[in-house]
Design an enzyme around this catalytic site. Sequence first.
Site, PDB file in Angstrom:
ATOM      1  N   ARG A 104      39.131  39.428  52.642  1.00 39.29           N
ATOM      2  CA  ARG A 104      39.130  38.498  51.507  1.00 39.29           C
ATOM      3  C   ARG A 104      40.479  37.796  51.401  1.00 39.29           C
ATOM      4  NH1 ARG A 104      37.121  41.115  46.054  1.00 39.29           N
ATOM      5  NH2 ARG A 104      39.214  42.005  46.031  1.00 39.29           N
ATOM      6  N   LYS A 206      41.202  35.071  45.274  1.00 37.38           N
ATOM      7  CA  LYS A 206      42.106  35.607  44.257  1.00 37.38           C
ATOM      8  C   LYS A 206      43.408  34.800  44.259  1.00 37.38           C
ATOM      9  CE  LYS A 206      41.548  40.313  43.104  1.00 37.38           C
ATOM     10  NZ  LYS A 206      40.350  40.454  42.270  1.00 37.38           N
ATOM     11  N   GLU A 242      31.258  35.369  35.356  1.00 35.41           N
ATOM     12  CA  GLU A 242      31.914  36.684  35.407  1.00 35.41           C
ATOM     13  C   GLU A 242      32.940  36.775  34.293  1.00 35.41           C
ATOM     14  OE1 GLU A 242      34.527  37.376  38.769  1.00 35.41           O
ATOM     15  OE2 GLU A 242      34.645  35.227  39.135  1.00 35.41           O
TER      16      GLU A 242
HETATM   17  C1  LIG Z   1      39.343  41.056  41.665  1.00 33.55           C
HETATM   18  C2  LIG Z   1      38.294  40.395  40.844  1.00 33.55           C
HETATM   19  C3  LIG Z   1      37.004  40.927  40.713  1.00 33.55           C
HETATM   20  C4  LIG Z   1      36.611  42.272  41.253  1.00 33.55           C
HETATM   21  O1  LIG Z   1      36.697  42.394  42.629  1.00 33.55           O
HETATM   22  P1  LIG Z   1      36.752  43.852  43.287  1.00 33.55           P
HETATM   23  O2  LIG Z   1      36.855  43.583  44.735  1.00 33.55           O
HETATM   24  O3  LIG Z   1      35.491  44.549  42.916  1.00 33.55           O
HETATM   25  O4  LIG Z   1      37.947  44.524  42.715  1.00 33.55           O
HETATM   26  C5  LIG Z   1      36.055  40.188  40.021  1.00 33.55           C
HETATM   27  N1  LIG Z   1      36.362  39.006  39.445  1.00 33.55           N
HETATM   28  C6  LIG Z   1      37.597  38.477  39.532  1.00 33.55           C
HETATM   29  C7  LIG Z   1      37.868  37.163  38.889  1.00 33.55           C
HETATM   30  C8  LIG Z   1      38.607  39.152  40.217  1.00 33.55           C
HETATM   31  O5  LIG Z   1      39.838  38.633  40.283  1.00 33.55           O
END
Ligand SMILES: *Cc1c(COP(=O)(O)O)cnc(C)c1O
Length: 359
Positions: A104, A206, A242
Amino acid sequence: MAPPSILRDNEEGSESDIGEKNNQPDINWEELGFSLIPTDYMYAMKCAKGEKFSQGTLMPYGNIELSPSAGILNYGQGIFEGLKAYRTEHGRILLFRPEENALRMKIGADRLCMPSPSVEQFVDAVKQTVIANKRWVPPPGKGTLYLRPLLMGTGAALGVAPSPEYTFLIYCSPVGNYHKGGPLNLKVEDKFYRSISGSGGTGGIKSVTNYAPVYTSTTEAKANGFSDVLFLDSATGKNIEEATACNIFVVKENAIFTPAIDGAILPGITRKTIIDIAIDLGYKVMERSISVEEMMNADEVFCTGTAVVVTSVASVTYKETRAEYKTGPEMLSEKLRGILVGIQTGCLEDKKSWTVQVD
Ligand SMILES: *Cc1c(COP(=O)(O)O)cnc(C)c1O
């Protein structure tokens, strides 16, 4: 003049000092929340634009030096990751699907024109960071060591252009529960959006630039007693996407629904894992658009993420309407959480080879 360096040149020769410290840190494991507790070491690796990362190093945890014109400071050229190290009942330390974080990060790096460490370099750096900070990994059941990899443009440049130098850095902190006080009360944000709809934006990575813009929403929601904010899609303002840093699932008549990965939401590793676990248990899981209305009529709602693990939602408020959901040990989210945590902590058999032993 050479660009200022994040790795101070006096680090040379200090490597022999890097080793696991054995005395127990002076912290009360019972009171861990989700706030920074500095540990002994961090990891850093640099690379020039157009080159590949090659050699990183552990160094004492501390402040870093940056040029005022570093790409990360001026133009937000940076991404982060988040993963945890788990201490098992048998004294082993495990990581959970760290190669997924590495992949990722690579996708995010490509989107932001940055070089990224290879999957092997990433996982090896995470392992080194955990081993050097071993005494900070909480005892089983008390918490985990949260690792925060960062990839950022650290070279100096004035114009809007990719930074001439990049730094991959990992620091860590022992953590307990992300949300104190159990099930979440979510507020649906109907004014601001977290990301732009479709695959043209950056909601799916991210990127550091995706997080500060939600503070207006979360600050107001928290002042009104909510735990977090739920964002809607920016194209129609009708479908749920989300929360601030976790994905969302809804359950209706034993079927599980979650928004599809479409470029706007973050493809959570916990999300993906929970989908797999639910399918293996025989549940029907559908990844598709979910309207606010459909969510308000669901039987159960829960969030997933490395930080929140699986956390049930007690209520969702949209404008003047508040929907309440059942929570408690008999709920599906608790069953899924139990299996996930069981695998992560080595209590349940890891049939899919999701865990990676650190030492
Ligand atoms: C990091 C994150 C998640 C969760 O991702 P994981 O890989 O399960 O930790 C979900 N939404 C956002 C906006 C994030 O930054």
